[in-house]
Write an enzyme that holds these catalytic residues in place. Structure first.
Site, PDB file in Angstrom:
ATOM      1  CE  LYS A 170      -1.533   2.786   3.059  1.00 45.07           C
ATOM      2  NZ  LYS A 170      -1.533   4.076   2.303  1.00 45.07           N
ATOM      3  CD  GLU A 245      12.875   5.087   7.966  1.00 44.19           C
ATOM      4  OE1 GLU A 245      12.579   6.090   8.668  1.00 44.19           O
ATOM      5  OE2 GLU A 245      12.962   5.107   6.734  1.00 44.19           O
ATOM      6  CB  CYS A 279      12.584   9.765   8.425  1.00 44.61           C
ATOM      7  SG  CYS A 279      13.376   8.621   7.287  1.00 44.61           S
ATOM      8  CD  GLU A 378      10.103  13.266  11.458  1.00 42.51           C
ATOM      9  OE1 GLU A 378      11.010  12.768  10.780  1.00 42.51           O
ATOM     10  OE2 GLU A 378       9.106  12.625  11.828  1.00 42.51           O
TER      11      GLU A 378
END
Length: 474
Positions: A170, A245, A279, A378
């Site tokens: 997906k 992750e 990331c 973040e």
């Protein structure tokens, strides 16, 4: 206008169980670039059934057979690199140069690394009279993000193919165009029916169905830590393996020497890649407190050379991916100013001359403390914070004072000192003196940045079970 109205299941493009289309927005124009069908649990069921059927034979293939399939995929991928780059630019706003020179080639690099390392991988070893065997875990569910779409697909698909697993993918519904081309590549390469299956959809629908499905043996997710927690909760009742992750807030320690200004500029440039939507971006720059003003001057000089604009032109930064992402970043920028961070350059608002498109000013804040929201959250945009340290020990302490542990960076003239500092940072990937990512080395996080490893033959282990054959050599 691109139309993705079918899913790739069991070697065919098939109609969804229910047709529900959403627009895919080009972030540079804020207009629809196409539509994609959003699947349901019924579509996931069909894909899992196909993958389980295909696993019976695919899991028994030889290394040589799987290398042959990987090489066929590589050949077809190389034919479609221009198409893939155009799709990435349109769906998530990566500038032409970045799409053609980095976004697309890194996907190819993972396929090639898997094909190169597979022949030497040890799938068994003998211990006394026992043989310890590594065999494919089964059907894998992959949920991938929009920021590096081909990288994140291939770091999962390539090792799964290499180890004899079958899969259901997906991709992000925000950026589905490139993944549809990947399915076309696999079809053209002759990957056996059911080995690779693609179901588009959103997280609550298709993502949840994948992570909770009893017919899926392992789920690999890349995305936010918040979403990763939900994936793990969904997977828990079926006790499937989960590899993740997740987010990051990576430190970049600039040591105090006569290469200081150059290393600050390098850190700014590295932060701005992909509009900061990585990331592992080096988003917290740690500099000697006594040299904060000098660091701000070097950062401002570097930032002035960073061009922002239409990703179809020769610019460094395109837009961020969506209106939601743009609004989130603007809120963080505004609160950082309220919290007392000093704007070196950039800040809230749109760049001059760009009233349309989700463009964010490349921004550097100085005089940031590590307890500020902008230093702990973040941002996932072109935003760098500079934090002062009093000693190397203090720099390491600040570097490790985070919930995350995906990456770290250290720059300095004394190579031994750089290595020592790097070894003390609690993160899965440490870049020394600007070293680039290496597809032959593992990638993954500590703490809330995830678990498991991707990239290289280390990724193979995520897709294998270990079996002891007692008395095998008796």
């Amino acid at each position: 206008m691109r139309e993705i109205t079918k899913f790739y299941i069991d070697g065919q493009w098939v109609e969804p169980a229910e047709l529900n289309l959403i627009d895919v927005i080009n972030p540079a124009t804020e207009k629809a670039a196409g539509q994609v069908a959003i699947g349901t649990a019924a579509d996931v069921d069909a894909a899992v059934d196909a993958a389980r059927k295909a696993f019976v034979t695919w899991s028994q293939t030889t290394v040589e057979e799987r290398v042959g399939v990987l090489n066929a995929v590589i050949a077809e991928y190389q034919k479609r690199m221009g198409d893939l780059a155009a799709a990435v630019t349109e769906e998530m706003g990566a500038p032409n140069g970045l799409a053609n020179n980095v976004q697309v080639p890194i996907g190819l690099a993972h396929l090639m690394t898997a094909a190169q390392q597979l022949p030497d991988y040890k799938f068994y070893e003998d211990r006394g009279t026992s043989r310890v065997v590594k065999e494919p875990i089964g059907v894998c569910g992959f949920i991938t993000p929009w920021n590096w779409p081909l990288n994140q697909v291939m770091v999962k698909v390539a090792p799964a193919l290499a180890t004899g697993c079958t899969m259901v993918l997906k991709p992000s519904e925000v950026a589905p165009f490139s993944a549809a081309i990947v399915a076309e590549i696999f079809d053209a390469a002759g990957v056996p029916a059911g080995v690779f299956n693609l179901v588009n959809g959103d997280g609550p629908g298709v993502g949840s169905a994948i992570s909770s499905h009893p017919g899926i043996d392992m789920v690999s997710f890349t995305g936010s830590t918040r979403a990763g927690i939900e994936v793990a909760k969904n997977a828990a009742p079926t006790v499937k393996r989960v590899a993740q992750e997740l987010g990051g807030k990576s430190p970049n320690v600039i040591l105090d020497d006569d290469e200081f200004a150059k290393n600050v500029a390098g850190g700014v440039n590295q932060m701005m890649v992909n509009s900061g939507q990585s990331c592992n971006a080096p988003s917290r720059m740690l500099v000697p407190a006594a040299r904060m003003a000098e660091a701000a001057e070097a950062a401002k000089s570097a930032l002035e050379k960073v061009t922002v604009g239409d990703p179809s032109t020769d610019v460094r930064l395109g837009p961020v991916v969506s209106e939601a992402q743009f609004d989130k970043i603007q809120g963080l920028l505004e609160r950082a100013v309220s919290d007392g961070a000093t704007v070196v350059d950039g800040g809230p608002g749109r760049p001059d001359g760009l009233p349309t498109g989700y463009y964010v000013k490349p921004t550097v804040f100085s005089d940031v403390t590590n307890d500020m929201e902008i230093a702990r959250t973040e941002v996932f945009g072109p935003v760098l914070v500079m934090i002062g340290y009093d000693s190397v020990d203090n720099a390491v302490e600040i570097a490790n004072d985070t919930d995350y542990g995906l990456a770290g960076y250290v720059s300095g003239k004394d190579v031994d000192e750089v290595r020592k500092v790097g070894s003390r940072i609690r993160a899965g990937s440490i870049s020394l003196n600007g070293a680039q990512l290496d597809p032959t080395a593992p990638f993954g996080g500590y703490k809330q940045s995830g678990n498991g490893r991707e990239w290289s033959d280390y990724a193979f282990d995520e897709f294998l079970e270990v079996k002891s054959m007692l008395g095998y050599g008796a």
